[in-house]
Design a protein around this motif. Structure first.
Motif, PDB file in Angstrom:
ATOM      1  N   LYS A 173      16.404  23.428 -67.053  1.00 59.37           N
ATOM      2  CA  LYS A 173      15.217  24.093 -67.318  1.00 59.37           C
ATOM      3  C   LYS A 173      14.751  24.427 -65.771  1.00 59.37           C
ATOM      4  O   LYS A 173      15.145  23.615 -64.796  1.00 59.37           O
ATOM      5  CB  LYS A 173      14.245  23.019 -67.892  1.00 59.37           C
ATOM      6  N   PRO A 174      13.645  25.099 -65.535  1.00 55.00           N
ATOM      7  CA  PRO A 174      13.116  25.530 -64.318  1.00 55.00           C
ATOM      8  C   PRO A 174      12.412  24.294 -63.345  1.00 55.00           C
ATOM      9  O   PRO A 174      12.082  23.573 -64.045  1.00 55.00           O
ATOM     10  CB  PRO A 174      12.237  26.393 -64.418  1.00 55.00           C
ATOM     11  N   VAL A 175      12.934  24.352 -62.127  1.00 50.33           N
ATOM     12  CA  VAL A 175      12.194  23.156 -61.345  1.00 50.33           C
ATOM     13  C   VAL A 175      11.350  23.939 -60.412  1.00 50.33           C
ATOM     14  O   VAL A 175      11.604  24.854 -59.519  1.00 50.33           O
ATOM     15  CB  VAL A 175      13.420  22.455 -60.557  1.00 50.33           C
ATOM     16  N   PHE A 176      10.170  23.459 -60.196  1.00 48.23           N
ATOM     17  CA  PHE A 176       9.201  23.837 -59.103  1.00 48.23           C
ATOM     18  C   PHE A 176       9.042  22.539 -58.079  1.00 48.23           C
ATOM     19  O   PHE A 176       8.739  21.612 -58.537  1.00 48.23           O
ATOM     20  CB  PHE A 176       7.727  24.089 -59.761  1.00 48.23           C
ATOM     21  N   VAL A 177       9.319  23.092 -56.768  1.00 45.36           N
ATOM     22  CA  VAL A 177       9.306  21.806 -55.890  1.00 45.36           C
ATOM     23  C   VAL A 177       8.411  22.156 -54.546  1.00 45.36           C
ATOM     24  O   VAL A 177       8.406  23.193 -54.391  1.00 45.36           O
ATOM     25  CB  VAL A 177      10.678  21.713 -55.219  1.00 45.36           C
ATOM     26  N   TYR A 178       7.622  21.235 -54.358  1.00 50.91           N
ATOM     27  CA  TYR A 178       6.727  21.045 -53.131  1.00 50.91           C
ATOM     28  C   TYR A 178       6.849  19.956 -52.235  1.00 50.91           C
ATOM     29  O   TYR A 178       7.103  18.933 -52.731  1.00 50.91           O
ATOM     30  CB  TYR A 178       5.431  21.756 -53.247  1.00 50.91           C
ATOM     31  N   CYS A 179       6.316  20.156 -51.029  1.00 54.15           N
ATOM     32  CA  CYS A 179       6.114  18.998 -50.246  1.00 54.15           C
ATOM     33  C   CYS A 179       4.922  19.196 -49.426  1.00 54.15           C
ATOM     34  O   CYS A 179       3.798  20.012 -49.928  1.00 54.15           O
ATOM     35  CB  CYS A 179       7.180  18.857 -49.114  1.00 54.15           C
ATOM     36  N   LEU A 180       4.551  18.832 -47.982  1.00 62.51           N
ATOM     37  CA  LEU A 180       3.378  19.252 -47.585  1.00 62.51           C
ATOM     38  C   LEU A 180       3.286  20.469 -46.957  1.00 62.51           C
ATOM     39  O   LEU A 180       2.175  21.378 -47.167  1.00 62.51           O
ATOM     40  CB  LEU A 180       3.018  18.143 -46.579  1.00 62.51           C
ATOM     41  N   SER A 181       4.195  21.126 -46.068  1.00 63.84           N
ATOM     42  CA  SER A 181       4.199  22.326 -45.512  1.00 63.84           C
ATOM     43  C   SER A 181       5.511  23.100 -45.705  1.00 63.84           C
ATOM     44  O   SER A 181       5.292  24.327 -45.471  1.00 63.84           O
ATOM     45  CB  SER A 181       3.846  22.189 -43.949  1.00 63.84           C
ATOM     46  N   GLY A 182       6.156  22.888 -46.450  1.00 60.84           N
ATOM     47  CA  GLY A 182       7.434  23.695 -46.798  1.00 60.84           C
ATOM     48  C   GLY A 182       8.761  23.174 -46.493  1.00 60.84           C
ATOM     49  O   GLY A 182       9.742  23.605 -47.014  1.00 60.84           O
ATOM     50  N   GLY A 183       8.987  22.472 -45.233  1.00 56.09           N
ATOM     51  CA  GLY A 183      10.336  21.866 -44.626  1.00 56.09           C
ATOM     52  C   GLY A 183      11.001  21.100 -45.664  1.00 56.09           C
ATOM     53  O   GLY A 183      12.283  21.518 -46.042  1.00 56.09           O
ATOM     54  N   ARG A 184      10.469  20.195 -46.256  1.00 48.95           N
ATOM     55  CA  ARG A 184      11.133  19.391 -47.038  1.00 48.95           C
ATOM     56  C   ARG A 184      11.444  19.741 -48.467  1.00 48.95           C
ATOM     57  O   ARG A 184      12.495  19.596 -49.053  1.00 48.95           O
ATOM     58  CB  ARG A 184      10.451  18.098 -46.939  1.00 48.95           C
ATOM     59  N   SER A 185      10.339  20.819 -48.870  1.00 48.55           N
ATOM     60  CA  SER A 185      10.756  21.307 -50.307  1.00 48.55           C
ATOM     61  C   SER A 185      12.085  22.217 -49.758  1.00 48.55           C
ATOM     62  O   SER A 185      12.664  22.500 -51.115  1.00 48.55           O
ATOM     63  CB  SER A 185       9.574  22.079 -50.737  1.00 48.55           C
TER      64      SER A 185
END
Length: 219
Positions: A63-75
């Protein structure tokens, strides 16, 4: 589709998430960050947790996974780990929660979350930047890799320009209200003021030469 890590701007990420009811939403920040504000129905798995990869077993690889963090580096790091571990469809939010919240998109906050530090007031900031000498502001976070890379340069410039210019580092995590009022939605960001006026804005990893040119050009 094959195995893919797809970067999406905030609006596109929001739309794609809404159009994907089977999507799995992953917040890869720390638990403390998550408590202060997160997207609805997101699951918190800290990408810096030594057992992050093992915890991915709780997700469905098909299944699709949507990922985020605070500013984009960790995601970005998390998205790569997801693809490397067999997840077929991974969407990475560019700009992270900073961009999401600055776009006034909805999010939730844990009811029992300890209030985040208020940090420097707008009045204090205005007083700091009212100097007739150049004032360089560095918005950073201790977990931000580009911020860490820039710190030796900032420390060097602070020593060299002592008495000629003020260089001030401001921790984003401890000054979120101020950051929002200044429209800081990415880090590191550098702001140069003189006599209370914003004269220059820089973003990300930057050469020492450019800082020198900007500071000396406004002395």
């Amino acid at each position: 589709m094959g195995y893919a890590q797809v970067p999406l701007a905030v609006d596109a990420f929001n739309q794609k998430l809404a159009d994907t009811p089977q999507g799995q939403l992953l917040d890869v920040r720390t638990p403390d960050e998550y408590e202060q504000g997160h997207l609805a129905k997101s699951q918190n798995l800290d990408v810096k947790d030594p057992v992050f990869v093992q915890k991915l077993a709780t997700l469905d690889k098909d299944k699709p996974v949507f990922v985020y963090c605070l500013s984009g580096g960790r995601s970005g790091k998390a998205a790569k780990l997801l693809v490397d571990n067999g997840f077929k469809e991974v969407y990475d939010m560019q700009g992270g929660f900073l961009k999401w919240s600055s776009a006034k998109l909805p999010f939730e906050k844990d009811k029992n979350a300890i209030a985040a530090p208020t940090g420097m007031s707008q009045e204090e900031f205005n007083k700091l930047t009212a100097s007739n000498q150049p004032v360089l502001i560095d918005f950073y976070a201790p977990w931000c890799a580009p911020c860490k890379k820039m710190m030796p340069t900032i420390e060097k410039l602070t020593r060299e320009y002592a008495g000629k210019a003020t260089i001030k580092t401001i921790n984003y995590d401890e000054n979120k209200a101020l950051a929002q009022s200044l429209q800081v939605d990415e880090i590191p960001v550098f702001l140069l003021y003189k006599n209370g006026k914003l004269l220059w804005r820089g973003l990300g990893e930057m050469p020492e030469k450019e800082f020198r040119e900007v500071i000396e050009g406004n002395m």
